[in-house]
Scaffold this motif. Structure first.
Motif, short mmCIF file in Angstrom:
data_model
loop_
_atom_site.label_atom_id
_atom_site.label_comp_id
_atom_site.label_asym_id
_atom_site.label_seq_id
_atom_site.Cartn_x
_atom_site.Cartn_y
_atom_site.Cartn_z
N PHE A 169 0.82 -1.21 0.00
CA PHE A 169 0.00 0.00 0.00
C PHE A 169 0.86 1.26 0.00
O PHE A 169 0.66 2.17 -0.82
CB PHE A 169 -0.93 -0.04 1.22
CG PHE A 169 -1.80 1.17 1.38
CD1 PHE A 169 -2.24 1.90 0.29
CD2 PHE A 169 -2.19 1.59 2.65
CE1 PHE A 169 -3.05 3.02 0.46
CE2 PHE A 169 -2.99 2.69 2.83
CZ PHE A 169 -3.42 3.41 1.74
N SER A 170 1.83 1.33 0.90
CA SER A 170 2.64 2.54 1.02
C SER A 170 3.49 2.77 -0.23
O SER A 170 3.67 3.92 -0.67
CB SER A 170 3.53 2.46 2.26
OG SER A 170 4.38 1.33 2.21
N GLN A 171 4.01 1.71 -0.84
CA GLN A 171 4.83 1.87 -2.04
C GLN A 171 3.98 2.15 -3.28
O GLN A 171 4.41 2.84 -4.20
CB GLN A 171 5.69 0.63 -2.24
CG GLN A 171 6.76 0.47 -1.17
CD GLN A 171 7.43 -0.88 -1.22
OE1 GLN A 171 7.39 -1.58 -2.23
NE2 GLN A 171 8.05 -1.28 -0.11
N ALA A 172 2.76 1.63 -3.30
CA ALA A 172 1.86 1.89 -4.42
C ALA A 172 1.49 3.36 -4.49
O ALA A 172 1.26 3.89 -5.59
CB ALA A 172 0.60 1.04 -4.28
N ALA A 173 1.45 4.04 -3.35
CA ALA A 173 1.07 5.45 -3.33
C ALA A 173 2.01 6.30 -4.18
O ALA A 173 1.59 7.29 -4.80
CB ALA A 173 1.06 5.97 -1.89
N SER A 174 3.28 5.92 -4.26
CA SER A 174 4.27 6.70 -5.02
C SER A 174 4.58 6.06 -6.38
O SER A 174 5.51 6.50 -7.06
CB SER A 174 5.56 6.83 -4.22
OG SER A 174 5.33 7.44 -2.97
N SER A 175 3.83 5.05 -6.77
CA SER A 175 4.16 4.30 -7.98
C SER A 175 4.01 5.12 -9.26
O SER A 175 4.71 4.86 -10.24
CB SER A 175 3.29 3.04 -8.07
OG SER A 175 1.92 3.38 -8.11
N VAL A 176 3.11 6.08 -9.26
CA VAL A 176 2.90 6.88 -10.47
C VAL A 176 3.86 8.06 -10.51
O VAL A 176 4.52 8.31 -11.54
CB VAL A 176 1.44 7.38 -10.55
CG1 VAL A 176 1.26 8.31 -11.76
CG2 VAL A 176 0.48 6.20 -10.66
#
Length: 282
Positions: free
Chosen positions: A104-111
């Motif tokens: 979840f936390s890493q997906a937030a910055s994925s874009v």
């Protein structure tokens, strides 16, 4: 996150994409997840063993604090009543939590971490938040294998309920991906989201019966905690399948699965609504 630029690979892949887009996207997603895992520990001696070591270190800390210092005792059917019992019980609850929070936390910055891919018209942007979610899940399976090995050594039993694990993993991944989609889309326009998630997860952890038994929650609130907190249900489901050998929280697990599907659909919908503006902002 991912390093460098990834292109679908010219006219040959473009033809393949138009002929079978789902197959193409699955193949691309697999490649991205593999590249993500390789990039995280590139050059390190232990490589992908680091996630297991990190989880084990936290396991030892929590076991020492709660089982030895605070003398929290647990009694599980078929498991020896000692400090190791609490450690196994704790590790079973931490596994879905680590997979969820890391993804979840890493997906937030994925874009925002991949502006070069966002500006490629042919790149399927819907894959970006899924990469860290699936990578974190793959890492957690290493810890799961360690846990199962310890349980077998301690109890001389391999519970048949382990076959239920894929049915637990699916809603867990859907929940993580749904929140990841939502956070990834918002982060493009509001860069405070990753920091906010860190604060929220710290609070969420202690509101989830992971390091303490659910029975310690007042009975008037216990049902509410399970039904409103899918991670509580997933932690209980892991413990049922791996340690207990019987499904004792089936209703909570079913409710968490329904919530996970709804969260995934809502997160994906919001991401698709926002992604048209990504290239302009980045």
């Amino acid at each position: 996150m991912l390093k460098g630029s990834i292109s679908p690979g010219g006219s040959a892949n473009a033809t393949r994409d138009s002929a079978n887009p789902w197959s193409f996207k699955l193949e691309l997603l697999k490649t991205l997840v593999q590249r993500e895992l390789e990039a995280r520990y590139k050059g390190s001696v232990l490589g992908n063993l680091w996630p297991v070591l990190t989880q084990l270190s936290q396991l030892l800390i929590y076991t020492y604090v709660f089982s030895i210092v605070l003398k929290v005792k647990l009694s599980l059917a078929g498991v020896p009543a000692n400090n190791l019992t609490y450690g196994l019980w704790l590790f079973a609850g931490l596994l879905p939590w680590f997979a969820f929070t890391n993804g979840f936390s890493q997906a937030a910055s994925s874009v925002v971490s991949q502006p070069n891919l966002v500006k490629k018209v042919v790149f399927p942007l819907g894959l970006l938040p899924l990469v860290p979610v699936l990578a974190a899940f793959v890492e957690s399976t290493l810890g799961l294998m360690v846990l199962v090995a310890f349980v077998v050594m301690a109890t001389q039993t391999l519970h048949a309920t382990l076959w239920l694990m894929p049915l637990i993993w699916l809603p867990q991944i859907l929940l993580t991906a749904g929140l990841g989609y939502f956070a990834a889309g918002l982060t493009v326009f509001l860069r405070d989201i990753p920091q906010t998630i860190t604060v929220v997860l710290n609070l969420w952890f202690y509101l989830t019966p992971i390091v303490y038994p659910a029975e310690s929650i007042p009975e008037s609130l216990r049902t509410l905690v399970f039904w409103l907190n899918p991670l509580a249900a997933f932690a209980a489901a892991y413990r049922d399948a791996i340690l207990v050998g019987s499904v004792q929280h089936g209703a909570e697990w079913a409710m968490a699965s329904v919530v996970s599907v709804l969260v995934f659909l809502a997160g994906l919908w919001s991401y698709r609504k926002l992604k048209s503006g990504f290239a302009d902002v980045l």
